[in-house]
Scaffold this motif. Structure first.
Motif, PDB file in Angstrom:
ATOM      1  N   ASP A 129       0.847  -1.194   0.000  1.00 38.27           N
ATOM      2  CA  ASP A 129       0.000   0.000   0.000  1.00 38.27           C
ATOM      3  C   ASP A 129       0.883   1.245   0.000  1.00 38.27           C
ATOM      4  OD1 ASP A 129      -2.960  -1.053   0.608  1.00 38.27           O
ATOM      5  OD2 ASP A 129      -1.516  -2.282   1.704  1.00 38.27           O
ATOM      6  N   ALA A 130       2.056   1.118   0.608  1.00 37.36           N
ATOM      7  CA  ALA A 130       3.046   2.195   0.620  1.00 37.36           C
ATOM      8  C   ALA A 130       4.427   1.565   0.636  1.00 37.36           C
ATOM      9  CB  ALA A 130       2.860   3.098   1.837  1.00 37.36           C
ATOM     10  N   VAL A 131       5.388   2.312   0.120  1.00 43.13           N
ATOM     11  CA  VAL A 131       6.784   1.857   0.095  1.00 43.13           C
ATOM     12  C   VAL A 131       7.660   2.940   0.701  1.00 43.13           C
ATOM     13  CG1 VAL A 131       8.755   1.449  -1.432  1.00 43.13           C
ATOM     14  CG2 VAL A 131       6.598   0.263  -1.846  1.00 43.13           C
ATOM     15  N   VAL A 132       8.580   2.529   1.566  1.00 42.27           N
ATOM     16  CA  VAL A 132       9.670   3.406   1.998  1.00 42.27           C
ATOM     17  C   VAL A 132      10.830   3.081   1.060  1.00 42.27           C
ATOM     18  CG1 VAL A 132      11.235   4.079   3.850  1.00 42.27           C
ATOM     19  CG2 VAL A 132       8.858   3.463   4.374  1.00 42.27           C
ATOM     20  N   GLY A 133      11.102   3.975   0.130  1.00 47.42           N
ATOM     21  CA  GLY A 133      12.042   3.647  -0.926  1.00 47.42           C
ATOM     22  C   GLY A 133      13.205   4.604  -1.023  1.00 47.42           C
ATOM     23  N   THR A 134      14.256   4.136  -1.677  1.00 49.42           N
ATOM     24  CA  THR A 134      15.427   4.952  -1.984  1.00 49.42           C
ATOM     25  C   THR A 134      15.823   4.699  -3.437  1.00 49.42           C
ATOM     26  OG1 THR A 134      16.906   3.212  -1.179  1.00 49.42           O
ATOM     27  CG2 THR A 134      16.331   4.957   0.376  1.00 49.42           C
ATOM     28  N   GLY A 135      16.368   5.734  -4.073  1.00 52.17           N
ATOM     29  CA  GLY A 135      16.935   5.578  -5.407  1.00 52.17           C
ATOM     30  C   GLY A 135      16.020   4.882  -6.392  1.00 52.17           C
ATOM     31  N   ARG A 136      16.596   3.917  -7.099  1.00 50.61           N
ATOM     32  CA  ARG A 136      15.845   3.202  -8.129  1.00 50.61           C
ATOM     33  C   ARG A 136      14.635   2.481  -7.543  1.00 50.61           C
ATOM     34  NH1 ARG A 136      19.138  -0.556  -9.191  1.00 50.61           N
ATOM     35  NH2 ARG A 136      17.919  -2.346  -8.527  1.00 50.61           N
ATOM     36  N   ASN A 137      14.776   1.967  -6.318  1.00 51.47           N
ATOM     37  CA  ASN A 137      13.667   1.250  -5.688  1.00 51.47           C
ATOM     38  C   ASN A 137      12.442   2.140  -5.523  1.00 51.47           C
ATOM     39  OD1 ASN A 137      12.589   0.781  -2.499  1.00 51.47           O
ATOM     40  ND2 ASN A 137      12.414  -0.954  -3.892  1.00 51.47           N
ATOM     41  N   LEU A 138      12.658   3.404  -5.165  1.00 50.35           N
ATOM     42  CA  LEU A 138      11.527   4.321  -5.035  1.00 50.35           C
ATOM     43  C   LEU A 138      10.879   4.574  -6.391  1.00 50.35           C
ATOM     44  CD1 LEU A 138      10.910   7.304  -2.813  1.00 50.35           C
ATOM     45  CD2 LEU A 138      10.826   7.719  -5.271  1.00 50.35           C
ATOM     46  N   VAL A 139      11.691   4.722  -7.430  1.00 52.27           N
ATOM     47  CA  VAL A 139      11.140   4.969  -8.758  1.00 52.27           C
ATOM     48  C   VAL A 139      10.347   3.752  -9.234  1.00 52.27           C
ATOM     49  CG1 VAL A 139      11.686   5.496 -11.157  1.00 52.27           C
ATOM     50  CG2 VAL A 139      12.976   6.587  -9.309  1.00 52.27           C
ATOM     51  N   GLU A 140      10.848   2.557  -8.981  1.00 51.50           N
ATOM     52  CA  GLU A 140      10.102   1.349  -9.344  1.00 51.50           C
ATOM     53  C   GLU A 140       8.780   1.282  -8.586  1.00 51.50           C
ATOM     54  OE1 GLU A 140      13.733  -1.695 -10.554  1.00 51.50           O
ATOM     55  OE2 GLU A 140      13.116  -1.555  -8.459  1.00 51.50           O
ATOM     56  N   ALA A 141       8.791   1.695  -7.313  1.00 48.70           N
ATOM     57  CA  ALA A 141       7.551   1.738  -6.542  1.00 48.70           C
ATOM     58  C   ALA A 141       6.580   2.749  -7.149  1.00 48.70           C
ATOM     59  CB  ALA A 141       7.851   2.095  -5.084  1.00 48.70           C
ATOM     60  N   ALA A 142       7.113   3.871  -7.625  1.00 48.74           N
ATOM     61  CA  ALA A 142       6.259   4.850  -8.294  1.00 48.74           C
ATOM     62  C   ALA A 142       5.615   4.238  -9.530  1.00 48.74           C
ATOM     63  CB  ALA A 142       7.081   6.084  -8.675  1.00 48.74           C
ATOM     64  N   MET A 143       6.358   3.410 -10.245  1.00 45.19           N
ATOM     65  CA  MET A 143       5.812   2.755 -11.432  1.00 45.19           C
ATOM     66  C   MET A 143       4.716   1.760 -11.080  1.00 45.19           C
ATOM     67  SD  MET A 143       9.361   2.265 -13.545  1.00 45.19           S
ATOM     68  CE  MET A 143      10.107   3.674 -14.407  1.00 45.19           C
ATOM     69  N   ALA A 144       4.738   1.275  -9.824  1.00 43.87           N
ATOM     70  CA  ALA A 144       3.674   0.388  -9.350  1.00 43.87           C
ATOM     71  C   ALA A 144       2.471   1.177  -8.836  1.00 43.87           C
ATOM     72  CB  ALA A 144       4.207  -0.526  -8.240  1.00 43.87           C
ATOM     73  N   GLY A 145       2.619   2.507  -8.751  1.00 43.67           N
ATOM     74  CA  GLY A 145       1.500   3.361  -8.372  1.00 43.67           C
ATOM     75  C   GLY A 145       1.164   3.370  -6.898  1.00 43.67           C
ATOM     76  N   VAL A 146       2.141   3.054  -6.037  1.00 42.75           N
ATOM     77  CA  VAL A 146       1.860   3.004  -4.602  1.00 42.75           C
ATOM     78  C   VAL A 146       2.227   4.331  -3.935  1.00 42.75           C
ATOM     79  CG1 VAL A 146       2.305   0.523  -4.612  1.00 42.75           C
ATOM     80  CG2 VAL A 146       4.125   2.086  -3.920  1.00 42.75           C
ATOM     81  N   THR A 147       1.774   4.505  -2.693  1.00 41.48           N
ATOM     82  CA  THR A 147       2.115   5.695  -1.916  1.00 41.48           C
ATOM     83  C   THR A 147       3.593   5.654  -1.557  1.00 41.48           C
ATOM     84  OG1 THR A 147      -0.122   5.773  -1.020  1.00 41.48           O
ATOM     85  CG2 THR A 147       1.566   7.008   0.169  1.00 41.48           C
ATOM     86  N   LEU A 148       4.262   6.792  -1.663  1.00 41.13           N
ATOM     87  CA  LEU A 148       5.717   6.830  -1.531  1.00 41.13           C
ATOM     88  C   LEU A 148       6.164   7.553  -0.268  1.00 41.13           C
ATOM     89  CD1 LEU A 148       6.554   7.825  -5.219  1.00 41.13           C
ATOM     90  CD2 LEU A 148       6.536   5.517  -4.235  1.00 41.13           C
ATOM     91  N   PHE A 149       7.075   6.908   0.447  1.00 41.86           N
ATOM     92  CA  PHE A 149       7.816   7.515   1.547  1.00 41.86           C
ATOM     93  C   PHE A 149       9.298   7.294   1.262  1.00 41.86           C
ATOM     94  CE2 PHE A 149       3.684   6.566   3.305  1.00 41.86           C
ATOM     95  CZ  PHE A 149       3.423   7.603   4.190  1.00 41.86           C
ATOM     96  N   THR A 150      10.147   8.115   1.863  1.00 38.91           N
ATOM     97  CA  THR A 150      11.586   7.952   1.699  1.00 38.91           C
ATOM     98  C   THR A 150      12.276   8.349   2.994  1.00 38.91           C
ATOM     99  OG1 THR A 150      13.446   8.427   0.174  1.00 38.91           O
ATOM    100  CG2 THR A 150      12.043  10.288   0.802  1.00 38.91           C
ATOM    101  N   PRO A 151      13.387   7.696   3.364  1.00 38.30           N
ATOM    102  CA  PRO A 151      14.028   7.989   4.650  1.00 38.30           C
ATOM    103  C   PRO A 151      14.623   9.385   4.708  1.00 38.30           C
ATOM    104  CG  PRO A 151      15.360   6.466   3.366  1.00 38.30           C
ATOM    105  CD  PRO A 151      14.063   6.603   2.650  1.00 38.30           C
ATOM    106  N   LEU A 152      14.794   9.866   5.924  1.00 40.29           N
ATOM    107  CA  LEU A 152      15.418  11.162   6.160  1.00 40.29           C
ATOM    108  C   LEU A 152      16.664  10.983   7.024  1.00 40.29           C
ATOM    109  CD1 LEU A 152      12.325  13.419   7.005  1.00 40.29           C
ATOM    110  CD2 LEU A 152      13.698  13.476   4.913  1.00 40.29           C
ATOM    111  N   ALA A 153      17.650  11.834   6.788  1.00 38.76           N
ATOM    112  CA  ALA A 153      18.852  11.833   7.624  1.00 38.76           C
ATOM    113  C   ALA A 153      18.499  12.335   9.022  1.00 38.76           C
ATOM    114  CB  ALA A 153      19.919  12.722   7.006  1.00 38.76           C
ATOM    115  N   GLU A 154      19.075  11.705  10.021  1.00 36.65           N
ATOM    116  CA  GLU A 154      18.918  12.129  11.414  1.00 36.65           C
ATOM    117  C   GLU A 154      17.446  12.254  11.810  1.00 36.65           C
ATOM    118  OE1 GLU A 154      21.148  15.727  11.749  1.00 36.65           O
ATOM    119  OE2 GLU A 154      23.045  14.782  11.159  1.00 36.65           O
TER     120      GLU A 154
END
Length: 252
Positions: A129-154
């Protein structure tokens, strides 16, 4: 010289030793994965019916923070009455990190290291339903049409990728180096998860698709008259990019 991220583009452009070079920012480098419904159903049967926040990554020191942020996001949502499971899917690189995350996961969460699932893991993205993604993995998740999260520093929590912040996050390649000037509130994170708006996913998928890169590579070669590239050069280089992306995706 072709750069895949704004971060690399800026760093290379500032190097005196490369001042005679010409740089082009072409971030498009991701082919649409082949999503496998049979594998998705197998994973769904393993983890149950609850909505899933998925993190696909190697289980080691480098990705430790993003894994813990995935657990924290799932915990935050459950504290707000939202039923959800975090699912970590990846090859083990560090047994100590595996031991740590197993001890910190919630009882509703899963850590899956079975090669039957971790091989070509991008094929399983539609389970989320949602992906915590980085780099290519996040873009692939976008291609799957899911809700996107990505990690933050600190940070203990990831960021929801939105129409307002995605370019800032893209500047650091949607990586663990991500920073936001204004932190999102727990309510904003929960709202992003519940809305399940695929608009930003479509925007990122269009922006980073390898198909779009072919046109931009052609423009680079056509504009660089001084080097007199033969058309065969373009074909060979474009083919090399596509082959590299495909091999990288299959090995992830």
């Amino acid at each position: 010289m072709i750069c895949f991220s704004a971060e690399n583009f800026q760093n290379l452009e500032q190097r005196r030793s490369l001042r005679r070079s010409r740089f082009h920012l072409i971030p498009q480098r991701t082919a649409t994965p082949e999503f496998r419904e049979d594998r998705v159903l197998r994973l769904r049967n393993q983890v149950g019916d609850a909505p899933i926040i998925l993190r696909i990554c190697r289980i080691g020191a480098y990705y430790r923070s993003s894994i813990l942020q995935t657990f924290e996001l799932a915990k935050l949502l459950r504290e707000q009455g939202i039923t959800v499971s975090a699912v970590i899917l990846g090859v083990v690189q560090d047994e100590l990190v595996l031991e740590e995350i197993m001890s910190l996961r919630g009882r509703e969460d899963f850590v899956i290291t079975d090669p039957a699932m971790t091989t070509n893991a991008a094929e399983l993205l539609p389970v989320a339903d949602a992906v915590v993604g980085t780099g290519r993995n996040l873009v692939e998740a976008a291609m799957a049409g899911v809700t996107l999260f990505t990690p933050l520093a600190e940070s203990q929590l990831p960021a929801a990728v939105t129409g307002h912040n995605w370019r800032d996050l893209a500047a650091t390649n949607f990586s663990e180096r991500n920073k936001l000037a204004i932190a999102q509130s727990p309510r904003e994170l929960a709202t992003a998860f519940l809305r399940a708006d695929a608009t930003i996913a479509r925007t990122i998928a269009d922006e980073y698709s390898i198909e779009a890169a072919i046109r931009r590579y052609a423009t680079v070669y056509e504009s660089d008259q001084s080097t007199h590239h033969h058309p065969v050069d373009f074909i060979l280089n474009a083919s090399a990019v596509i082959v590299s992306v495909t091999r990288s995706r299959r090995s992830s």
